[in-house]
Design an enzyme around this catalytic site. Structure first.
Site, PDB file in Angstrom:
ATOM      1  N   LYS A 208       0.890  -1.053  -0.590  1.00  0.00           N
ATOM      2  CA  LYS A 208      -0.016   0.022   0.173  1.00  0.00           C
ATOM      3  C   LYS A 208       0.877   1.482  -0.083  1.00  0.00           C
ATOM      4  CE  LYS A 208      -4.166  -2.415   1.418  1.00  0.00           C
ATOM      5  NZ  LYS A 208      -4.898  -3.288   2.127  1.00  0.00           N
ATOM      6  N   ARG A 244      -2.658 -10.056   4.824  1.00  0.00           N
ATOM      7  CA  ARG A 244      -3.430 -10.008   4.058  1.00  0.00           C
ATOM      8  C   ARG A 244      -2.644  -9.912   2.765  1.00  0.00           C
ATOM      9  NH1 ARG A 244      -5.633  -7.489  -0.113  1.00  0.00           N
ATOM     10  NH2 ARG A 244      -7.404  -8.145  -1.114  1.00  0.00           N
TER      11      ARG A 244
HETATM   12  N1  PMM Z   1      -6.914  -4.291   0.759  1.00  0.00           N
HETATM   13  C1  PMM Z   1      -7.543  -4.490  -0.577  1.00  0.00           C
HETATM   14  C2  PMM Z   1      -8.190  -5.279  -0.605  1.00  0.00           C
HETATM   15  N2  PMM Z   1      -9.063  -5.731   0.184  1.00  0.00           N
HETATM   16  N3  PMM Z   1      -9.240  -6.686   2.184  1.00  0.00           N
HETATM   17  C3  PMM Z   1      -9.276  -6.842   3.923  1.00  0.00           C
HETATM   18  N4  PMM Z   1     -10.127  -7.415   4.569  1.00  0.00           N
HETATM   19  N5  PMM Z   1      -8.141  -5.713   4.033  1.00  0.00           N
HETATM   20  C4  PMM Z   1      -7.615  -5.095   3.071  1.00  0.00           C
HETATM   21  O1  PMM Z   1      -6.653  -4.571   3.825  1.00  0.00           O
HETATM   22  C5  PMM Z   1      -7.809  -5.416   1.881  1.00  0.00           C
HETATM   23  C6  PMM Z   1      -8.685  -5.710   1.391  1.00  0.00           C
HETATM   24  C7  PMM Z   1      -6.552  -3.303  -1.135  1.00  0.00           C
HETATM   25  O2  PMM Z   1      -5.394  -3.992  -0.948  1.00  0.00           O
HETATM   26  P1  PMM Z   1      -5.244  -4.929  -3.518  1.00  0.00           P
HETATM   27  O3  PMM Z   1      -6.426  -3.950  -4.196  1.00  0.00           O
HETATM   28  O4  PMM Z   1      -3.725  -5.575  -3.476  1.00  0.00           O
HETATM   29  O5  PMM Z   1      -6.063  -6.274  -3.269  1.00  0.00           O
END
Ligand code: PMM
Length: 285
Positions: A208, A244
């Protein structure tokens, strides 16, 4: 031990890996690779939530994710579905997903609580204030740690009143979602307070924007995996349930360092005393 949730974005436009796994076969292959690298869970998403992203229809989202969930579930992997849509959550549950990961914690779709209740799946409730187009316009907090904890607790109250079993809820402070860089660091510093709420905590720092703070200007996004792994170790030390991440292999190695260190035999207390300088003796003033 903290679990690893591997990110599988079946999207053309996610911020760090958009387009790489958009085709079904490539996505399945990547999911299997993440599993082989040590992911305990695979989080399958079909709609990008990056700031500014435009929404897609639930039908389009399901076209992307359901074949992937079906095949990976058939192969025995534990899956979560990253969706804001109750219909997609329901379809993914039918296809074999075990967890609904809703970055809005049920706020985006009024039918989500009923789907969680009906399917009996576990439910990740992330702290969320607005959809991707608007999330960067709502970043004011009095105290980000207590404000986010209060907002999550309020969601738990609403969801349990709507019939969702408390034991099925996982909380997530939502790093990067309606947060300025300093807010993310403050949340990382107090993950122990979230753990103390008594529900499992998920943390998603992977690649991020705020991680750019610790890297030279212009460093590519993919080079954020090292600081991500360090955050994962800090999160594991605070006692979170899962992290994650995109880079599962690196995260597995980082968490292995922690478990090796924690399992090594400590020095007996008397080995530390007797002649060792007291901290005050190190002062030169
Ligand atoms: N961040 C993203 C997408 N889904 N779900 C949860 N539970 N927590 C997060 O911090 C989160 C998420 C965004 O990241 P990406 O676009 O790299 O998937």
């Amino acid at each position: 031990m903290t679990l690893i949730m591997g990110v599988l974005n079946v999207t053309p436009d996610s911020f760090s890996d958009g387009g790489r796994w958009a085709a079904t076969d490539a996505a399945i292959e990547h999911g299997l690779l993440l599993h082989a690298q040590g992911a305990d869970l695979i989080d399958v998403g079909g709609e990008s939530t990056r700031p500014g992203a435009t929404r897609i229809t639930p039908a389009e989202e399901q076209n992307r994710v359901i074949p992937v969930v079906t095949e990976l579930a058939r192969q025995g992997l534990c899956l979560s579905i990253d969706t804001l849509n109750a219909a997609t959550a329901r379809a993914a549950a039918k296809a074999g997903a075990s967890i609904i990961n809703d970055v809005s914690g049920g706020l985006a779709d009024p039918d989500m609580a009923a789907v969680v209740d009906d399917t009996g799946l576990n439910f990740v409730v992330m702290h969320w204030r607005a959809h991707a187009q608007l999330m960067d316009t709502v970043t004011e907090y009095d105290n980000v740690v207590t404000d986010v904890m209060a907002a999550l607790s309020a969601r738990v109250d609403v969801l349990t009143a709507a019939g969702v079993a408390r034991e099925r809820i996982v909380l997530d402070p939502g790093l990067g979602f309606s947060k300025k860089a300093e807010h993310n660091w403050q949340l990382i510093n107090r993950l122990d307070a979230f753990v103390a709420l008594g529900l499992p905590i998920l943390v998603g720092a992977s690649r991020k924007r705020f991680l750019a703070d610790v890297l030279p200007v212009g460093t590519p996004v993919l080079d954020r995996d090292l600081p991500t792994a360090v955050v994962s170790v800090l999160a594991a030390q605070a006692g979170v349930w899962a992290v994650r991440v995109h880079d599962v292999a690196g995260t597995r190695a980082a968490l292995n360092v922690l478990s090796c260190a924690l399992q090594s035999t400590p020095l007996a207390a008397n080995e530390l005393s007797g002649g060792a300088p007291r901290p005050t003796q190190w002062n030169h003033d």
